[in-house]
Scaffold this motif. Structure first.
Motif, PDB file in Angstrom:
ATOM      1  N   ASN A  89      46.552  64.798  33.270  1.00  0.00           N
ATOM      2  CA  ASN A  89      46.548  66.006  32.463  1.00  0.00           C
ATOM      3  C   ASN A  89      47.897  66.169  31.784  1.00  0.00           C
ATOM      4  OD1 ASN A  89      43.979  66.588  33.254  1.00  0.00           O
ATOM      5  ND2 ASN A  89      44.603  67.950  34.918  1.00  0.00           N
ATOM      6  N   GLN A 142      47.337  72.438  29.346  1.00  0.00           N
ATOM      7  CA  GLN A 142      46.605  73.267  30.308  1.00  0.00           C
ATOM      8  C   GLN A 142      45.330  73.818  29.686  1.00  0.00           C
ATOM      9  OE1 GLN A 142      49.496  76.167  31.459  1.00  0.00           O
ATOM     10  NE2 GLN A 142      50.554  74.791  32.873  1.00  0.00           N
ATOM     11  N   ASP A 143      45.405  74.195  28.406  1.00  0.00           N
ATOM     12  CA  ASP A 143      44.201  74.681  27.718  1.00  0.00           C
ATOM     13  C   ASP A 143      43.150  73.581  27.624  1.00  0.00           C
ATOM     14  OD1 ASP A 143      45.276  77.189  27.390  1.00  0.00           O
ATOM     15  OD2 ASP A 143      45.932  76.843  25.316  1.00  0.00           O
ATOM     16  N   ALA A 145      42.871  70.960  29.617  1.00  0.00           N
ATOM     17  CA  ALA A 145      42.352  70.701  30.962  1.00  0.00           C
ATOM     18  C   ALA A 145      41.338  71.770  31.363  1.00  0.00           C
ATOM     19  CB  ALA A 145      43.503  70.656  31.969  1.00  0.00           C
ATOM     20  N   ARG A 146      41.622  73.025  31.025  1.00  0.00           N
ATOM     21  CA  ARG A 146      40.695  74.113  31.339  1.00  0.00           C
ATOM     22  C   ARG A 146      39.405  73.958  30.543  1.00  0.00           C
ATOM     23  NH1 ARG A 146      42.067  80.167  29.762  1.00  0.00           N
ATOM     24  NH2 ARG A 146      42.144  79.008  27.842  1.00  0.00           N
ATOM     25  N   LYS A 201      37.316  71.206  32.057  1.00  0.00           N
ATOM     26  CA  LYS A 201      36.654  71.690  33.276  1.00  0.00           C
ATOM     27  C   LYS A 201      35.427  72.527  32.929  1.00  0.00           C
ATOM     28  CE  LYS A 201      37.468  74.515  37.363  1.00  0.00           C
ATOM     29  NZ  LYS A 201      38.401  75.421  38.027  1.00  0.00           N
ATOM     30  N   LYS A 202      35.560  73.417  31.946  1.00  0.00           N
ATOM     31  CA  LYS A 202      34.434  74.269  31.547  1.00  0.00           C
ATOM     32  C   LYS A 202      33.316  73.448  30.904  1.00  0.00           C
ATOM     33  CE  LYS A 202      36.119  78.184  32.839  1.00  0.00           C
ATOM     34  NZ  LYS A 202      35.539  78.981  33.895  1.00  0.00           N
TER      35      LYS A 202
END
Length: 179
Positions: A15, A22-23, A25-26, A29-30
Motif C-alpha cells: 500500500n 490511504q484513500d 487502499a480504502r 477494500k470497499k
C-alpha cells in the motif's frame, strides 16, 4: 474468484503511503467488499444496470472534481513563487473556478425547484381562467376592446388574464423541457 482476487492484491504491491495511498487502499477494500456482496446475491438485470450507472456516475463525479481542483494543485506544487504571487494566483483561480464545499453533493434542489415551478404554473393558469370566468365589478373592467353585443365584449382585463394564462403555460412547458 477468491484466488483471482488474492492474485490481484499481490500484483498491486504494498500500500502506498500518504493520504492518497490511504484513500486508494480504502477504495480497494470497499470494491472488494462490493464484489463479494455482488457475488453472493442474485441481482435482476435492470437493477444491475441501475447499479452500474450509479457507480459510473460516482467515478465521473470524482474525475470532474479532480479536474476542477487540478489548477489549485499545480499552483501548490510551484515552489518558485513568492507569497504575493501565490496569493495573486489563488485569487485568480478562485475568481475563475466557482465551487464550494458541496462540490460532490448530488443536486437535490432540482426536483424541489421543478415542483415549485409546476405549482406556480398551475396556479397562474387557474387564476387566469378565474379572472375570465368570474364576473368583475364594472369599475375593475377598464375598457372594452371588442364588442360582441351591446352588453358583452373583450375587455383589457380579459387580455391581461390571457397573458397570465400564457405565462403559466410557458412556465409549465419550460419547467418540463429537457435540457
Amino acid at each position: 474468484m477468491q484466488p483471482d482476487r488474492k492474485l490481484n492484491d499481490q500484483e498491486s504491491g504494498a500500500n502506498p503511503s500518504g493520504p492518497q495511498g490511504q484513500d486508494i487502499a480504502r477504495l480497494d477494500k470497499k470494491v472488494a467488499e462490493l464484489i463479494e456482496a455482488i457475488e453472493q446475491t442474485d441481482v435482476e438485470g435492470h437493477l444491475s444496470k441501475q447499479y452500474q450507472k450509479q457507480i459510473a456516475d460516482a467515478f465521473h463525479r470524482s474525475a470532474a472534481t479532480q479536474k476542477k481542483l487540478a489548477p489549485f494543485r499545480e499552483l501548490d506544487q510551484d515552489n518558485n513563487l513568492s507569497r504575493e504571487e501565490l496569493l495573486e494566483g489563488l485569487e485568480k483561480l478562485l475568481a475563475e473556478n466557482q465551487f464550494d464545499s458541496r462540490i460532490n453533493a448530488p443536486k437535490q434542489s432540482g426536483m424541489v425547484q421543478k415542483g415549485v415551478l409546476f405549482i406556480l404554473a398551475i396556479l397562474l393558469i387557474v387564476v387566469g381562467f378565474a379572472m375570465i370566468i368570474m364576473p368583475a365589478p364594472p369599475s375593475f373592467e377598464l375598457f372594452t376592446v371588442y364588442y360582441f353585443n351591446i352588453n358583452d365584449g373583450v375587455t383589457i382585463m380579459d387580455l391581461v388574464s390571457l397573458l397570465i394564462i400564457f405565462g403559466g403555460v410557458l412556465l409549465f412547458v419550460l419547467n418540463f423541457n429537457k435540457k
